[in-house]
Design an enzyme around this catalytic site. Structure first.
Site, PDB file in Angstrom:
ATOM      1  N   GLU A  46       0.937  -1.201   0.038  1.00  0.00           N
ATOM      2  CA  GLU A  46      -0.036   0.131  -0.268  1.00  0.00           C
ATOM      3  C   GLU A  46       0.823   1.262   0.231  1.00  0.00           C
ATOM      4  OE1 GLU A  46      -2.294  -2.860   2.736  1.00  0.00           O
ATOM      5  OE2 GLU A  46      -0.155  -2.671   1.904  1.00  0.00           O
ATOM      6  N   ASP A 195      25.231 -36.682  -5.210  1.00  0.00           N
ATOM      7  CA  ASP A 195      25.303 -35.744  -6.307  1.00  0.00           C
ATOM      8  C   ASP A 195      25.882 -34.490  -5.736  1.00  0.00           C
ATOM      9  OD1 ASP A 195      23.684 -37.862  -7.259  1.00  0.00           O
ATOM     10  OD2 ASP A 195      21.784 -37.063  -6.823  1.00  0.00           O
ATOM     11  N   GLY A 265      15.417 -36.929  -1.864  1.00  0.00           N
ATOM     12  CA  GLY A 265      15.265 -37.753  -2.844  1.00  0.00           C
ATOM     13  C   GLY A 265      14.106 -38.540  -2.345  1.00  0.00           C
TER      14      GLY A 265
END
Length: 330
Positions: A46, A195, A265
């Site tokens: 606002e 990974d 995972g």
């Protein structure tokens, strides 16, 4: 209100602990002010819209996705007071603010000043847009999105655990856009160790919106951010480099931010589903068969009757050769 919702959406994942609000000010059928909550929570939507509108706000209608706040802060004045001072004629709010410091007081202050008020316009869409803020207020935890990339036969990885890449480049780009809309991104300890995922945003212009990385670990020492040392065994902690780790889904209340994206995972996904801590599903389906691949492990479902009616489809579209489906809790 649709324009205000779109403005609020652009701030998702950047305004915590404040909600990502959007505001549009209209006078004589013309937009004279637009605003959305700025990074870190201030200025409010606002305040931004009124600053843009200037004197044109007098006699105008303000469309805002959340009830204007009624409490003063060291970071800025109450938005209800700003709207009164600007002389707007009407305020249309999508949702009432659940913050006890406002919760109806903002609308009451506007009404006491002779400003017409209306609440409830496109409320369901506003609740979806500000789900992170609302979930944090209701359950004291972030809003949780679970992202899964699946083959046609429901595998999330090959039998040996490899999952790079199930989906194509368009779906992966979409996933990076989703990352940019979350303060936090989580993977399981196994995925992290196997990974070493970057878990960042690699879209041009959005690199600065990479979320804080989180590791879910069932126990044992946690890895250091550079992989050279071990962390302490704690329920949740943040190291000097900004990496934050948690050890169980139940400890997510300690995380900063209102939006958590889970990327892997399979055991991690199952843990959050079993704990009933997933609010939104982001499923990427690739046109491939894996055969003998890994699916989600047991999530504690005792009977199929308990699985039905749990999820509502919000969106489904093609991304190159892949399809993305978005579900929310029913």
């Amino acid at each position: 209100m649709g324009a205000a919702l779109a403005l609020g959406d652009r701030a998702r994942g950047r305004t915590a602990p404040n909600p990502n609000v959007g505001c549009v000010i209209v006078r004589d059928g013309r937009v004279v002010g637009r605003g959305w909550t700025q990074p870190g929570g201030r200025p409010h939507a606002e305040a931004m819209a009124l600053a843009q509108a200037g004197d044109a706000a007098r006699g105008a209608i303000a469309y805002v996705t959340l009830e204007p706040c009624a409490h003063d802060s060291a970071r800025g004045p109450a938005c209800a007071d700003l709207l009164v001072a600007a002389g707007v004629a009407r305020v249309v709010a999508a949702l009432r603010d659940p913050d006890p410091r406002t919760d109806g007081a903002g609308l009451a202050r506007l009404a006491a000043a002779g400003i017409a008020t209306d609440v409830g316009t496109r409320a369901a869409e506003a609740a979806r847009s500000m789900a992170g803020f609302l979930i944090r207020r209701r359950f004291d935890r972030p809003h949780v999105t679970l992202k899964l990339a699946l083959s046609l036969d429901g595998a999330v990885a090959m039998a040996d655990g490899r999952s790079t890449w199930i989906t194509g480049p368009e779906a992966r780009a979409h996933a990076h856009l989703e990352r940019s809309r979350h303060e936090l991104i989580l993977v399981g300890r196994g995925t992290w160790d196997a990974d070493s995922p970057r878990l960042d945003v690699r879209l041009p212009g959005l690199e600065g919106r990479s979320p804080v990385r989180v590791i879910l670990s069932a126990g044992g020492p946690l890895p250091s951010p550079d992989g050279k040392g071990k962390g302490r065994r704690e329920a949740a902690r943040k190291d000097e480099g900004g990496q934050l780790w948690i050890m169980s889904p139940q400890s997510i209340a300690a995380l900063p931010g209102d939006h958590l994206l889970i990327e892997g995972g399979a055991r991690t996904a199952a843990a959050f589903l079993a704990a009933d801590l997933v609010d939104r599903l982001l499923l990427y389906r690739a046109p491939v068969f894996v055969g003998g691949g890994r699916a989600l492990p047991d999530i504690g479902l005792a009977d199929l009757s308990g699985a039905h009616g749990r999820w509502t489809l919000l969106d489904s579209r093609m991304l190159g050769v892949d399809r993305v489906e978005v579900y929310e809790r029913g």
